[in-house]
Motif scaffolding. Structure first.
Motif, PDB file in Angstrom:
ATOM      1  N   VAL A 229      53.730  14.455 -53.165  1.00  0.00           N
ATOM      2  CA  VAL A 229      55.034  15.271 -53.718  1.00  0.00           C
ATOM      3  C   VAL A 229      54.787  16.721 -53.846  1.00  0.00           C
ATOM      4  O   VAL A 229      55.529  17.599 -53.853  1.00  0.00           O
ATOM      5  CB  VAL A 229      55.339  14.477 -55.068  1.00  0.00           C
ATOM      6  N   PHE A 233      57.209  20.856 -54.792  1.00  0.00           N
ATOM      7  CA  PHE A 233      57.072  22.296 -55.713  1.00  0.00           C
ATOM      8  C   PHE A 233      57.228  23.529 -55.020  1.00  0.00           C
ATOM      9  O   PHE A 233      57.772  24.381 -55.592  1.00  0.00           O
ATOM     10  CB  PHE A 233      55.309  22.283 -56.174  1.00  0.00           C
ATOM     11  N   LYS A 237      61.600  22.091 -55.266  1.00  0.00           N
ATOM     12  CA  LYS A 237      61.520  21.546 -56.582  1.00  0.00           C
ATOM     13  C   LYS A 237      62.611  20.406 -57.066  1.00  0.00           C
ATOM     14  O   LYS A 237      63.175  20.056 -58.124  1.00  0.00           O
ATOM     15  CB  LYS A 237      61.993  22.954 -57.701  1.00  0.00           C
ATOM     16  N   GLY A 238      62.682  19.373 -56.211  1.00  0.00           N
ATOM     17  CA  GLY A 238      63.398  18.403 -56.162  1.00  0.00           C
ATOM     18  C   GLY A 238      64.907  18.477 -55.950  1.00  0.00           C
ATOM     19  O   GLY A 238      65.514  17.626 -55.736  1.00  0.00           O
ATOM     20  N   SER A 245      64.236  14.750 -54.792  1.00  0.00           N
ATOM     21  CA  SER A 245      63.121  14.368 -55.861  1.00  0.00           C
ATOM     22  C   SER A 245      62.570  13.032 -55.628  1.00  0.00           C
ATOM     23  O   SER A 245      63.537  12.168 -55.190  1.00  0.00           O
ATOM     24  CB  SER A 245      63.726  14.746 -57.480  1.00  0.00           C
ATOM     25  N   TYR A 249      57.408  13.117 -58.606  1.00  0.00           N
ATOM     26  CA  TYR A 249      57.703  14.483 -59.342  1.00  0.00           C
ATOM     27  C   TYR A 249      58.661  14.521 -60.304  1.00  0.00           C
ATOM     28  O   TYR A 249      58.332  15.333 -61.259  1.00  0.00           O
ATOM     29  CB  TYR A 249      58.553  15.061 -57.932  1.00  0.00           C
ATOM     30  N   TYR A 252      56.404  14.143 -63.305  1.00  0.00           N
ATOM     31  CA  TYR A 252      55.857  15.436 -63.615  1.00  0.00           C
ATOM     32  C   TYR A 252      56.996  16.400 -64.519  1.00  0.00           C
ATOM     33  O   TYR A 252      56.526  16.783 -65.642  1.00  0.00           O
ATOM     34  CB  TYR A 252      55.672  16.292 -62.229  1.00  0.00           C
ATOM     35  N   GLU A 253      58.024  16.403 -63.947  1.00  0.00           N
ATOM     36  CA  GLU A 253      59.319  16.967 -64.533  1.00  0.00           C
ATOM     37  C   GLU A 253      59.422  16.544 -66.082  1.00  0.00           C
ATOM     38  O   GLU A 253      59.525  17.462 -67.065  1.00  0.00           O
ATOM     39  CB  GLU A 253      60.427  17.001 -63.922  1.00  0.00           C
TER      40      GLU A 253
ATOM     41  N   LEU B 210      48.403  18.494 -57.418  1.00  0.00           N
ATOM     42  CA  LEU B 210      49.232  18.225 -58.565  1.00  0.00           C
ATOM     43  C   LEU B 210      48.388  18.112 -59.889  1.00  0.00           C
ATOM     44  O   LEU B 210      48.659  18.738 -60.821  1.00  0.00           O
ATOM     45  CB  LEU B 210      49.726  16.624 -58.440  1.00  0.00           C
TER      46      LEU B 210
END
Lengths: 293, 275
Positions: A229, A233, A237-238, A245, A249, A252-253, B210
Motif C-alpha cells: 500500500v 501515501f 492517500k486513498g 483505499s 491503508y 493505518y488511517e 509503512l
C-alpha cells in the motif's frame, strides 16, 4: 544416534530460544492481542477500555468505508495477481530464450524490484498528472482529451493496479526463470521434432511442469495484494472518496489518523483471517513435501 | 514446410519486438526520472533533445532535506537488522536442521506462520508494544519486528540440511565444540545462502516504508523512504525536477550496486526463491 540425549535436546531448544523470544514478542503476542482488543472499546483518559463483545464487529459491518475498502481490495487482487503472474511468465520465457540483448531485458524487468515503492510513486505521479503528464502528452498526439487519472474515482484504482503490476512482475519473473533453467532443453527439441507448435509445447509441457512455481508465486502475489500500500501515501492517500483505499491503508488511517486502536484491531483481525485462509489453502493445495521436508 | 519455418521466424521476431517494447516500458519511469533530474525545471515536462544539462536539482534537493542524516539512518537500520538476523537465524536454523527434541515440528510450523503474518500486518499492536517499551521513534524499534526472520530461518535450515553429517562428525573427533562446528563447518559452507539472504534483506529494508513511517517521527530516526515521502509530498511545494533528483539520490546506492552486480543480485533472488 537413535536416542537423543537430554543434553542434545536442551541444546536444540536453547539454540531456538533467541529467535523464539523475538517471534513471541512481535508476531504471536501482537496477533493474539489484536484479537483480544477487537472485543474492547477504545479507552480514553477518563473512560478505560471496556469489554463490548462484538460491538466493534457490528460497527464494522455497518461501516460503508469498510465495505468499499474491502471491495477495492478484492478488485486490486483480482487484477494484480493474474496479470503480474502472466507477465512474469512471459518475461521469464523471453529472457530464457535466444533473445538478443536478453541480459539487458532481464535487467529492465527486474529493475522495479530494486526501487522503493515510495520513490517509484513519485515518478509515476508525473505520468498520471493531467495535461503535462506523460500519459496525457502521448494521448494528445492521438487527439485524446486530457484526463485527471488520479482524481477520477473511476480510473484511480486502475492507476494503482498498473503500478503494482509494474513493480511485481519482474520480481515474480525471477522465480519462473529459476524454474525454467531446470527444464531440460531436449524437451523442447523433442516437441519441435514431433511437429508440436510452440503454443502446444507451452500449454501441454512447460506450463504443467512450472505448476509448483506458479503456486509459490501465486501465494506471494496474494499476500502482496493485501500488503502493498506504500504508493497510496504519495499518489492518492486513498482518495478521492476512498476510491483507491485498500484494507491495510484503512487500518493505518483508523489507527494513526483517527486514533481508534480498537476499531483498527478489528479491521486487522479481518486481514489476519484472510491471511489464515490463504495459509490453510497453501497447506491443502501445495505438495507438503516441497515446503516442509 | 518452408512456409511454416518462415511463419515461425516471423512470429519469433514479432515476439522479440514485444519483449523489447515491454522492457522499454519497464525502464521508462527511471529514464524519465533521469531526464527530469538532470535538466532545468522548465524542461521537466518538455522533451527537447538539446535541453541543457544541470546538476543544480541534486544540489537543491540535498540542501532542502537532511538526506545525509537519512542515509545514515537507513545504513544503521539495514546493517543492524542484517547482523541480528544472521545470528538469530543461524542458531535457529542449526537447531531445526541438526537437533532432535520434542515439539520440534510444532515449533517449526509456528516459525513459518511469520511468512504469512508479516510485521506490516501488525503495525497497530506493535506500535503499542514499542510505546510500552519506550522505544517509539528509535531506529531499534524499526528493526525489532523483523529480526527473527522466518524466511531466513527456513532458507538456512534447507542449506544446513544438505551439509553432510560426516563433516560434523569429523569436527567432533577433532574436539571441536558446538560453537566451533557451527562457526567453522556450517557457516562457511552456507556462504552463498548468506549472500542471497543478505541481498534480499538489504533491498527489502532499504525500501521498506509503512512500519518505519508509523514508528518514527523525527529527522534523527527516519530512514530514506520516509524522508523521501515527506520531501516529495505535494504540500511541501517542491518542484518536479527537485523531487526526482531527491528520489534518485535516495535510490542511487542500491541502484548502482544492482547495476554493477546484476548477476549476483538476480541469482541471489533466484536462490532465495527456489529453496
Amino acid at each position: 544416534m537413535k536416542h537423543a540425549s537430554t543434553k542434545h535436546q536442551l541444546y536444540g531448544w536453547l539454540l531456538l530460544l533467541p529467535a523464539t523470544l523475538f517471534l513471541l514478542a512481535f508476531t504471536y503476542y501482537p496477533t493474539l492481542a489484536t484479537l483480544a482488543k477487537s472485543f474492547f472499546s477504545q479507552g480514553t483518559a477518563i473512560r478505560p477500555a471496556a469489554f463490548v463483545g462484538l460491538e466493534n464487529y457490528t460497527f464494522m459491518l455497518e461501516d460503508d468505508v469498510f465495505w468499499q475498502v474491502a471491495w477495492n481490495n478484492v478488485i486490486y487482487a483480482l487484477f494484480t495477481i493474474p496479470i503480474s503472474i502472466a507477465l512474469a511468465l512471459m518475461m521469464a520465457i523471453w529472457v530464457n530464450s535466444r533473445l538478443k540483448f536478453k541480459s539487458l531485458a532481464r535487467m529492465s524487468f527486474f529493475l522495479p524490484t530494486m526501487l522503493p515503492m515510495i520513490a517509484v510513486a513519485n515518478i509515476w505521479l508525473f505520468f498520471y498528472t493531467p495535461e503535462i503528464g506523460l500519459i496525457d502528452q502521448v494521448a494528445s498526439v492521438f487527439g485524446i482529451e486530457s484526463h485527471n487519472w488520479l482524481g477520477d474515482p473511476d480510473t484511480v484504482l486502475g492507476c494503482i493496479i498498473v503500478i503494482t503490476i509494474w513493480k511485481e512482475a519482474g520480481f515474480f519473473m525471477i522465480f519462473y526463470l529459476a524454474a525454467l533453467q531446470t527444464l531440460s532443453p531436449e524437451l523442447e527439441e523433442a516437441a519441435r521434432l514431433e511437429g508440436a507448435s510452440r503454443w502446444y509445447y507451452f500449454r501441454r509441457i512447460m506450463f504443467p511442469l512450472l505448476m509448483p512455481t506458479t503456486l509459490f508465486v501465486l501465494i506471494n502475489a496474494v499476500i502482496n495484494s493485501f500488503k502493498l500500500v506504500d504508493h497510496l501515501f504519495i499518489l492518492t492517500k486513498g482518495g478521492p472518496d476512498n476510491a483507491s483505499s485498500l484494507l491495510l491503508y484503512y487500518i493505518y488511517e483508523v489507527a494513526f489518523s483517527f486514533l481508534d486502536q480498537a476499531y483498527a484491531s478489528t479491521l486487522t483481525v479481518i486481514l489476519l483471517a484472510v491471511l489464515a485462509i490463504i495459509a490453510i489453502g497453501q497447506f491443502v493445495f501445495l505438495d507438503k513435501k516441497v515446503h516442509y521436508q | 514446410m518452408i512456409i511454416n519455418l518462415q511463419g515461425r521466424k516471423f512470429s519469433i521476431s514479432l515476439e522479440s519486438s514485444a519483449a523489447y517494447f515491454l522492457a522499454f516500458l519497464w525502464v521508462l519511469p527511471l529514464i524519465y526520472a533521469l531526464w527530469a533530474a538532470f535538466h532545468p525545471a522548465e524542461y521537466a515536462t518538455r522533451f527537447e533533445l538539446f535541453a541543457p544539462l544541470t546538476l543544480d536539482n541534486f544540489a537543491t534537493a540535498w540542501e532542502q532535506a537532511p538526506f545525509a542524516r537519512y542515509f545514515l539512518n537507513t545504513f544503521l537500520l539495514v546493517t543492524s537488522i542484517l547482523l541480528v538476523q544472521f545470528v538469530l537465524c543461524t542458531l535457529a536454523a542449526y537447531s531445526f536442521a541438526r537437533f532432535e527434541f520434542p515439539g520440534k515440528s510444532i515449533a517449526f510450523g509456528l516459525v513459518l506462520i511469520q511468512l504469512m503474518i508479516m510485521p506490516e500486518v501488525l503495525i497497530v499492536e506493535n506500535y503499542t508494544t514499542m510505546s510500552n517499551l519506550g522505544l517509539v521513534d528509535s531506529i531499534l524499534a524499526i528493526g525489532l519486528p523483523y529480526m527473527a526472520s522466518a524466511f531466513g530461518i527456513f532458507l538456512l535450515r534447507q542449506t544446513f540440511k544438505t551439509i553432510p553429517h560426516e563433516l560434523e562428525d569429523a569436527a567432533k573427533i577433532e574436539g571441536c565444540s558446538l560453537w566451533q562446528i557451527l562457526w567453522k563447518v556450517y557457516v562457511p559452507l552456507a556462504r552463498p545462502t548468506y549472500v542471497a539472504f543478505g541481498l534480499v534483506s538489504i533491498s527489502y529494508h532499504w525500501n521498506n516504508f509503512l512500519w518505519p513511517l508509523v514508528i518514527t517521527n523525527s529527522v534523527t530516526t527516519r530512514p530514506l523512504t520516509v524522508g523521501l515521502a515527506i520531501f516529495g509530498a505535494p504540500e511541501s511545494g517542491v518542484d518536479w525536477s527537485i523531487i526526482t533528483a531527491g528520489t534518485l539520490l535516495a535510490v542511487a546506492p542500491l541502484l548502482v550496486a544492482f547495476l554493477l552486480f546484476q548477476r549476483q543480485f538476480v541469482q541471489s533472488f533466484m536462490h532465495a526463491g527456489i529453496k
